[in-house]
Design a protein around this motif. Structure first.
Motif, PDB file in Angstrom:
ATOM      1  N   GLU A 233      -3.891  -0.693  -1.497  1.00  0.00           N
ATOM      2  CA  GLU A 233      -3.194  -0.756  -0.215  1.00  0.00           C
ATOM      3  C   GLU A 233      -1.713  -1.095  -0.404  1.00  0.00           C
ATOM      4  OE1 GLU A 233      -2.814  -0.237   3.732  1.00  0.00           O
ATOM      5  OE2 GLU A 233      -4.604   0.133   2.488  1.00  0.00           O
ATOM      6  N   GLU A 235       0.127  -0.376  -3.062  1.00  0.00           N
ATOM      7  CA  GLU A 235       0.791   0.828  -3.585  1.00  0.00           C
ATOM      8  C   GLU A 235       1.052   1.837  -2.473  1.00  0.00           C
ATOM      9  OE1 GLU A 235      -1.674   2.292  -6.635  1.00  0.00           O
ATOM     10  OE2 GLU A 235      -1.192   0.688  -8.077  1.00  0.00           O
ATOM     11  N   ARG A 236       0.092   2.013  -1.578  1.00  0.00           N
ATOM     12  CA  ARG A 236       0.297   2.939  -0.470  1.00  0.00           C
ATOM     13  C   ARG A 236       1.435   2.472   0.433  1.00  0.00           C
ATOM     14  NH1 ARG A 236      -6.054   3.871   1.296  1.00  0.00           N
ATOM     15  NH2 ARG A 236      -6.658   5.114  -0.538  1.00  0.00           N
ATOM     16  N   GLN A 237       1.510   1.150   0.676  1.00  0.00           N
ATOM     17  CA  GLN A 237       2.577   0.628   1.520  1.00  0.00           C
ATOM     18  C   GLN A 237       3.934   0.838   0.884  1.00  0.00           C
ATOM     19  OE1 GLN A 237       1.934  -0.467   4.496  1.00  0.00           O
ATOM     20  NE2 GLN A 237       4.045  -1.015   5.022  1.00  0.00           N
ATOM     21  N   ARG A 240       4.945   4.413   1.283  1.00  0.00           N
ATOM     22  CA  ARG A 240       5.413   4.691   2.635  1.00  0.00           C
ATOM     23  C   ARG A 240       6.834   4.183   2.854  1.00  0.00           C
ATOM     24  NH1 ARG A 240       0.637   2.157   4.360  1.00  0.00           N
ATOM     25  NH2 ARG A 240      -1.163   3.545   4.389  1.00  0.00           N
TER      26      ARG A 240
END
Length: 298
Positions: A233, A235-237, A240
């Protein structure tokens, strides 16, 4: 050998015929009123006699070549006999005999369909037509059904029949949706149960590995631990945020005015519009020259 006609005309044969007629009883006449009969057998006999007369006349009225007047007379005679028959049937019931009115025939149209004509042509209730009399002028129309006039429904009649079923609120009551959703619900429940059991198995393996001090085995594909989920999560943030920063980056090649400069330009434009509205061109030129001499920017 003499012929039959000569035999009939011979003296002996005529004598024998007269003797036989003398021995016969006088021919009985049917009573004019059924109430005069006191014997059940006699009443039944007169009813049978009327039935035979009706049968002969009904067979005769089937001939369309008899003419309109003869057909109408025959039809009247048949109806008269039918009324007389009904009188004898009521008398038979009074004398304790069977009820023949239960099995009485009904009126039919040209196609053989039973119709109800209570008082046709004004001839009294119960008047019936037989055979070719049904095709006479003025009679055929009695058996023709008038065309049904389709009444146009009003808005009130249309909305009067609208209920909860029209809007689909009772779709679940027919049981169709339940039959479709039942197997789907079982499949979804089985899939969730299998996923939960797999997670429980992974947790049990992790606890056993922690207690024994061994390295935990890698989880199956598609299932992550809580720590791994947090890392993914994060890494995804971060990805983004990088994308948002790229979108916010904007290279300015020309100096842009700030808010104060834009406000000053708007006020100056409105001021010039007012001056041009209430002053003349000569006065504006003099004012511009005076500002230039005094080095006034506004």
């Amino acid at each position: 050998m003499a012929r039959n006609e000569e035999k009939a005309q011979s003296m002996l044969n005529r004598f024998i015929t007269l003797k036989n007629e003398e021995k016969k009883k006088p021919k009985e006449r049917r009573p004019y009123l059924a109430s005069e009969c006191r014997d059940l057998a006699e009443a039944d006999k007169w009813r049978q006699q009327i039935m035979r007369e009706i049968g002969r006349k009904v067979a005769e009225i089937q001939n369309e070549g008899l003419g309109e007047h003869r057909l109408r007379d025959l039809n009247d005679e048949i109806n008269k006999l039918i009324r007389e028959k009904s009188h004898w049937e009521r008398r038979i019931i009074e004398l304790g005999g069977p009820n023949y009115t239960k099995h009485s025939a009904k009126m039919t149209d040209l196609e053989g369909n039973i119709v109800d004509v209570p008082n046709p042509s004004g001839r009294g209730p119960g008047y019936r037509y037989f055979g070719a009399a049904k095709k006479l002028p003025g009679v055929r129309e009695l058996f023709e059904k008038p065309p049904e006039l389709r009444k146009r429904k009003s808005r009130y009649d249309i909305y009067k029949r609208i209920d909860a079923s029209y809007y689909g609120y009772r779709d679940d009551e027919d049981g169709v949706l339940e039959k479709v959703e039942g197997p789907a619900e079982e499949r979804m429940r089985a899939a969730k149960l299998a996923e939960w059991e797999a997670l429980e198995e992974i947790k049990r393996e992790a606890r056993r590995a922690v207690k024994s001090g061994e390295v935990a085995s890698v989880a199956p594909a598609g299932i992550l631990f809580e720590e791994e989920e947090d890392v993914v999560e994060e890494e995804r943030q971060a990805a983004r945020e990088k994308e948002n920063e790229k979108e916010r980056e904007f290279v300015v090649h020309v100096p842009l005015p700030d808010e104060k400069e834009i406000e000053r330009m708007v006020v100056e434009k409105k001021k010039m519009e007012l001056l041009s509205k209430y002053t003349s061109e000569g006065l504006l030129e003099e004012q511009t020259e005076a500002k230039a001499m005094l080095n006034i920017q506004r």
